[in-house]
Write an enzyme that holds these catalytic residues in place. Structure first.
Site, mmCIF file in Angstrom:
data_model
loop_
_atom_site.group_PDB
_atom_site.id
_atom_site.type_symbol
_atom_site.label_atom_id
_atom_site.label_comp_id
_atom_site.label_asym_id
_atom_site.label_seq_id
_atom_site.Cartn_x
_atom_site.Cartn_y
_atom_site.Cartn_z
ATOM 1 N N ARG A 85 8.701 -17.308 3.411
ATOM 2 C CA ARG A 85 7.657 -16.576 4.156
ATOM 3 C C ARG A 85 6.648 -17.608 4.665
ATOM 4 N NH1 ARG A 85 5.308 -11.159 1.670
ATOM 5 N NH2 ARG A 85 4.864 -10.761 3.858
ATOM 6 N N ASN A 114 -5.170 -12.448 5.915
ATOM 7 C CA ASN A 114 -4.785 -11.502 4.861
ATOM 8 C C ASN A 114 -3.999 -10.376 5.528
ATOM 9 O OD1 ASN A 114 -4.865 -10.671 2.061
ATOM 10 N ND2 ASN A 114 -6.221 -9.009 2.700
ATOM 11 N N LYS A 115 -3.553 -9.434 4.726
ATOM 12 C CA LYS A 115 -2.722 -8.335 5.225
ATOM 13 C C LYS A 115 -3.303 -7.713 6.501
ATOM 14 C CE LYS A 115 0.417 -7.127 4.088
ATOM 15 N NZ LYS A 115 1.624 -7.666 4.766
ATOM 16 N N GLN A 150 1.423 -1.022 0.478
ATOM 17 C CA GLN A 150 1.025 -1.742 -0.739
ATOM 18 C C GLN A 150 -0.143 -1.043 -1.447
ATOM 19 O OE1 GLN A 150 1.734 -3.248 2.171
ATOM 20 N NE2 GLN A 150 2.616 -5.270 1.874
ATOM 21 N N ASP A 175 -4.157 -14.683 2.035
ATOM 22 C CA ASP A 175 -2.887 -15.424 2.054
ATOM 23 C C ASP A 175 -3.099 -16.881 2.429
ATOM 24 O OD1 ASP A 175 -2.046 -12.458 2.492
ATOM 25 O OD2 ASP A 175 -0.294 -13.562 1.776
ATOM 26 N N ARG A 233 5.860 -10.141 -3.886
ATOM 27 C CA ARG A 233 5.021 -10.396 -2.709
ATOM 28 C C ARG A 233 3.606 -10.647 -3.198
ATOM 29 N NH1 ARG A 233 1.790 -7.153 -4.158
ATOM 30 N NH2 ARG A 233 0.721 -7.426 -2.192
ATOM 31 N N GLY A 234 2.747 -11.066 -2.254
ATOM 32 C CA GLY A 234 1.395 -11.474 -2.643
ATOM 33 C C GLY A 234 1.385 -12.992 -2.783
ATOM 34 N N ALA A 235 0.337 -13.616 -2.225
ATOM 35 C CA ALA A 235 0.350 -15.076 -2.067
ATOM 36 C C ALA A 235 0.563 -15.853 -3.385
ATOM 37 C CB ALA A 235 -0.937 -15.512 -1.368
HETATM 38 O O1 MRU Z 1 3.001 -8.880 2.681
HETATM 39 P P1 MRU Z 1 2.375 -9.033 1.332
HETATM 40 O O2 MRU Z 1 2.434 -7.782 0.507
HETATM 41 O O3 MRU Z 1 2.908 -10.242 0.591
HETATM 42 O O4 MRU Z 1 0.839 -9.317 1.628
HETATM 43 C C1 MRU Z 1 -0.008 -9.575 0.550
HETATM 44 C C2 MRU Z 1 -1.435 -9.685 0.930
HETATM 45 O O5 MRU Z 1 -1.790 -9.684 2.088
HETATM 46 C C3 MRU Z 1 -2.408 -9.887 -0.187
HETATM 47 O O6 MRU Z 1 -3.632 -9.286 0.118
HETATM 48 C C4 MRU Z 1 -2.632 -11.392 -0.385
HETATM 49 O O7 MRU Z 1 -1.412 -12.047 -0.552
HETATM 50 C C5 MRU Z 1 -3.503 -11.683 -1.539
HETATM 51 S S1 MRU Z 1 -2.641 -11.448 -3.057
HETATM 52 C C6 MRU Z 1 -3.631 -11.867 -4.349
#
Ligand code: MRU
Length: 350
Positions: free
Chosen positions: A91, A251-252, A200, A241, A48-50
């Site tokens: 996603r 973002n999250k 997270q 994201d 996970r994470g962009a």
């Molecule tokens: O649902 P996730 O864990 O994929 O969400 C991730 C985030 O919101 C991160 O802050 C974002 O992707 C930046 S990662 C460098």
């Protein structure tokens, strides 16, 4: 220094993904040989994470090509195109996924069959390596901003979710800045929001900072206002994201609340993201698709129901922070302060 974690590894024709659902209790890499399994791994949060899901999808295209060629599929390009369509749907919010697939797609249509695997793998590896290099560049650029705000004394910072090595090829975006600034003696304490419902912050950010011996203190999401009221932090440092053309940042979920509190208490907000996260085709934040995940992620914990029986739940997993609440967007191409359409357009032309 401070760069030890690699969540994505290509090894002899297989993709190894550190299973982030199991951290911090277990450090286990799963092995993948098909694009279908990779798409499921992205949807189910193994990775996970962009930036990390973009890199993973690029390797997913390599796996699809490998499978089609080894299986002597007559129209291998069509098989790979189907895999790309599947990966794209894994996603919706992080634009890095579509970005990485758009980097791979033209190669699939152009490359000669006998070079296909080699060329596509080289492109995926380049995307992966460039991401790590860009994170180091952003680390330096973001560190310079912290010095501006903090005077001579090291400061405290707050981060939300995990925008670290685990969310990227390595080193991290927000946590890349935090790593660089800690190494430079500009940060003495990192506060991590626990980040409901996937935790997270508690599971991933805390784990990866502790691996690198960077002091981290966990707070409940609701403690951010108390933290800022006590002047324990001068910066909020987060990832993204998707950044719309006007500088609005998805973002999250919870990030926008933190930014609103930060403005109230005079704490600055830094968003750290590679330009592959900037979507100039989406005018503003209201055009960004926000993923909604199953209610069970809120109602249950570790497979046990914790909410009152019969209670429903709404689970949007990202939110949009308006550009007006962001002091700086740090990218590998440079820093944009007080983001606007004109400033981001100029950055993207560099
Ligand atoms: O649902 P996730 O864990 O994929 O969400 C991730 C985030 O919101 C991160 O802050 C974002 O992707 C930046 S990662 C460098």
């Amino acid at each position: 220094m401070y760069d030890t974690i690699r969540p994505i590894i290509w090894h002899e024709g297989t993709l190894q993904l550190l299973d982030q659902r199991l951290l911090p209790q277990q450090v286990i890499y799963n092995s993948y040989t098909s694009a279908e399994a990779v798409a499921t791994a992205i949807s189910e949060m193994v990775v996970r994470g962009a930036p990390a899901i973009g890199i993973t999808a690029a390797y997913g295209v390599v796996l699809a090509t490998q499978q089609a060629l080894q299986g002597h599929v007559a129209d291998w390009r069509q098989a790979v195109a189907k895999a790309i369509a599947l990966l794209a749907k894994a996603r919706p919010t992080a634009v890095n996924l579509a970005w990485a697939l758009a980097e791979m797609e033209p190669l699939v249509s152009k490359v000669k069959e006998h070079h296909a695997l080699e060329k596509l793998l080289a492109r995926a590896v380049a995307i992966h390596q460039q991401d790590i290099a860009d994170n180091h560049t952003m680390g330096e650029l973001g560190t310079a901003l912290i010095a501006q705000g903090g005077g001579a004394n090291p400061v405290g910072v707050l981060t939300h979710c995990n925008a670290g090595a685990l969310a990227t090829g390595g080193y991290g975006t927000a946590l890349g800045v935090i790593r660089s600034a800690f190494a430079a003696g500009k940060i003495h304490q990192v506060y991590a929001d626990e980040t409901r419902p996937w935790l997270q912050g508690a599971r991933l950010t805390a784990w990866e900072l502790l691996q690198d011996k960077i002091p981290v203190t966990l707070i409940a999401e609701g403690a951010a206002a108390r933290l800022m009221h006590q002047q324990r932090v001068t910066w909020v440092v987060v990832g993204a994201d998707r950044i719309a053309a006007n500088g609005d940042v998805a973002n999250k979920v919870g990030t926008s609340g933190v930014a609103i509190i930060a403005r109230h208490y005079g704490v600055k907000v830094m968003v750290v993201a590679p330009t592959s996260t900037i979507d100039m085709h989406t005018t503003n934040g209201s055009g960004i698709p926000i993923e909604e995940r199953p209610a069970s992620e809120l109602l249950d914990f570790h497979g046990e129901t914790v909410a009152a029986a019969g209670c429903g739940a709404w689970n949007p997993v990202f939110d949009v922070t308006p550009a007006s609440l962001i002091d700086a967007i740090v990218t590998e191409k440079g820093v944009v302060e007080q983001p606007s359409y004109a400033k981001l357009a100029a950055l993207m032309r560099r």
